[in-house]
Scaffold this motif. Structure first.
Motif: not given
Length: 487
Positions: A311-319
């Motif tokens: 989830w953290a990777t998902y957030l960092h990749e999105t933003f």
């Protein structure tokens, strides 16, 4: 405190943009006799009598926009008024007092902020007597000026600086002010449940029906003897889905809550993908330079399906340009990890109030620049002379340079990332201005005196004397899909 803002308002065609350009000393805003040319807020960093402040140009109050943007122009004006520390109420001596001037004055009577009445187009001393008619508006000290004839500019700047709030850069009273936390997110992500958990009471209606909360609600609570204010905001919808007045005002009240808060908790639902509404909200938080924590809620229901690192990777990749924002995984209904989240929020709030000594600041920046100097610009060497902190919330810094536009967007990003790694407030937004050093300023904390390492300045080469290292350097044309870094 943040850098004070001086907002220019008035009816259309009184010369607001002319005054903005005149005070800035550069042609930044478009000036035209057609009403409604200025729509968005324009901001310029100004220095006078050793005080820094931002001048803000706004659209004309009461303009009927030909592109049906009147409501949006009014919204931008109201945002500027809300954030103002001093208001310049501009009127036109040549036209005399008009009914719309009186409507503007009536609007300002509800605002408890210093107002300076600027009587523009007073091109000769004998015209100053005609400006006296505006005293009937009953708002603030009157200063008669002329941008065309360059009359009384220093008088106006003196009055502005005299009305700025006292600088608190040396204040150290040791007390912890009450932190205001805006809880934002799209509909049905558990914001109201979270507020009820904080308050340990059923303060907010909680329902599976999306959109139950329709206004921003302040809830005061205590944690470990410290007082906080949680602002529960309405869940936002995509702008194309805003169909009713309730939706319209809910959206604007949520945005207003973000502006007035000290901290923002951006909520995501662990079971849902990140949406365009989430990207709109993150972009707005970024534009307002607000400290933020990404909060993934309802984690107890879905932690077995997607581990925290994914989830953290998902957030960092999105933003990708919000990599400095911390991420918290909580269960709002049971209170799991809520106390840890609030403690982290308080730490970020203290970071946003941080100040760094001028000597230490210049040492850090000197090391950053020596490690990777800026590339040549038109066969000339971009140079930083010194830096100083001028505000907090967010920490705001001014770099005095020879050519602001010579620092490329990629080099600006290098400055931001390197600076963030070196300062003791790495998780909060930082605002950095590049400002052209004045001709009389001989200060150079980075080493050599003027002219020892670079060619003489060409006064016609640089069109702008300052710029902010800003979110828009690599912005996508679709601002819903790309979120850029806060400066």
């Amino acid at each position: 405190m943040a850098v004070p803002q001086v907002v220019i308002i008035g009816r259309p065609n009184v010369g607001k943009s002319s005054i903005f350009n005149w005070l800035a000393g550069r042609r930044l805003a478009i000036v035209d006799d057609v009403a409604g040319v200025t729509r968005d807020r324009m901001v310029h960093l100004q220095k006078w009598n050793e005080r820094f402040f931002e001048i803000v140009d706004t659209g004309g109050i009461g303009v009927n926009d030909v592109d049906n943007l009147t409501e949006e122009i009014e919204r931008q004006i109201q945002i500027a008024i809300d954030s103002a520390d001093v208001i310049l109420f501009v009127v036109d001596v040549r036209s005399g007092m008009l009914p719309l001037d009186q409507k503007v004055a009536q609007r300002l009577r509800k605002i408890d902020k210093p107002v300076v009445l600027v009587a523009n187009k007073s091109d000769a001393p004998q015209m100053d007597a005609e400006a006296d008619q505006f005293y009937r508006l009953g708002r603030g000290k009157l200063v008669a000026v002329s941008t065309l004839q360059n009359r009384n500019k220093s008088d106006l700047l003196d009055v502005i600086v005299d009305r700025l709030p006292e600088s608190d850069l040396t204040a150290t009273d040791g007390s912890d002010p009450e932190m205001k936390v805006a809880i934002v997110g799209r509909r049905n992500v558990g914001k109201s449940t979270f507020v009820n958990t904080l308050a340990q009471a059923e303060r907010m209606i909680v329902s599976e029906v999306a959109g139950t909360t329709r206004d921003s609600v302040d809830v005061r609570f205590e944690l470990d003897g410290k007082s906080f204010v949680a602002i529960d905001t309405p869940g936002l919808r995509r702008r194309v889905s805003v169909k009713t007045d309730i939706d319209y005002y809910s959206t604007h009240r949520a945005e207003r809550s973000i502006r007035h808060a000290d901290m923002t908790l951006m909520f995501f639902d662990a079971s849902q993908q990140i949406s365009k509404v989430d990207k709109q909200l993150v972009r707005y938080i970024s534009d307002e330079f607000k400290p933020c924590i990404f909060v993934v809620n309802k984690w107890d229901l879905y932690h077995t399906q997607m581990p925290t690192d994914r989830w953290a990777t998902y957030l960092h990749e999105t933003f990708p340009m919000m990599s400095h924002v911390p991420i918290a995984f909580i269960t709002g209904q049971t209170g799991k990890n809520v106390k840890t989240l609030l403690n982290h929020a308080q730490m970020l709030y203290k970071q946003s109030l941080s100040r760094i000594g001028t000597g230490e600041l210049n040492r850090i920046l000197k090391e950053i620049i020596e490690r990777h100097p800026p590339p040549l610009y038109k066969n000339r060497k971009p140079k930083v002379y010194y830096a100083t902190q001028v505000g907090v919330q967010p920490p705001t810094f001014v770099l005095m340079v020879n050519m602001p536009k010579a620092f490329s967007p990629s080099y600006q990003r290098y400055l931001i990332s390197s600076f963030r790694d070196a300062v003791p407030f790495p998780e909060v937004p930082i605002k950095i201005y590049l400002k052209k050093r004045e001709s009389a300023d001989e200060r150079d904390d980075f080493g050599s005196r003027r002219g020892s390492s670079s060619a003489p300045l060409d006064p016609h080469e640089d069109d702008f004397d300052s710029q902010v290292i800003d979110q828009g350097d690599e912005a996508s044309e679709d601002h819903l899909d790309d979120v850029n870094e806060e400066a």
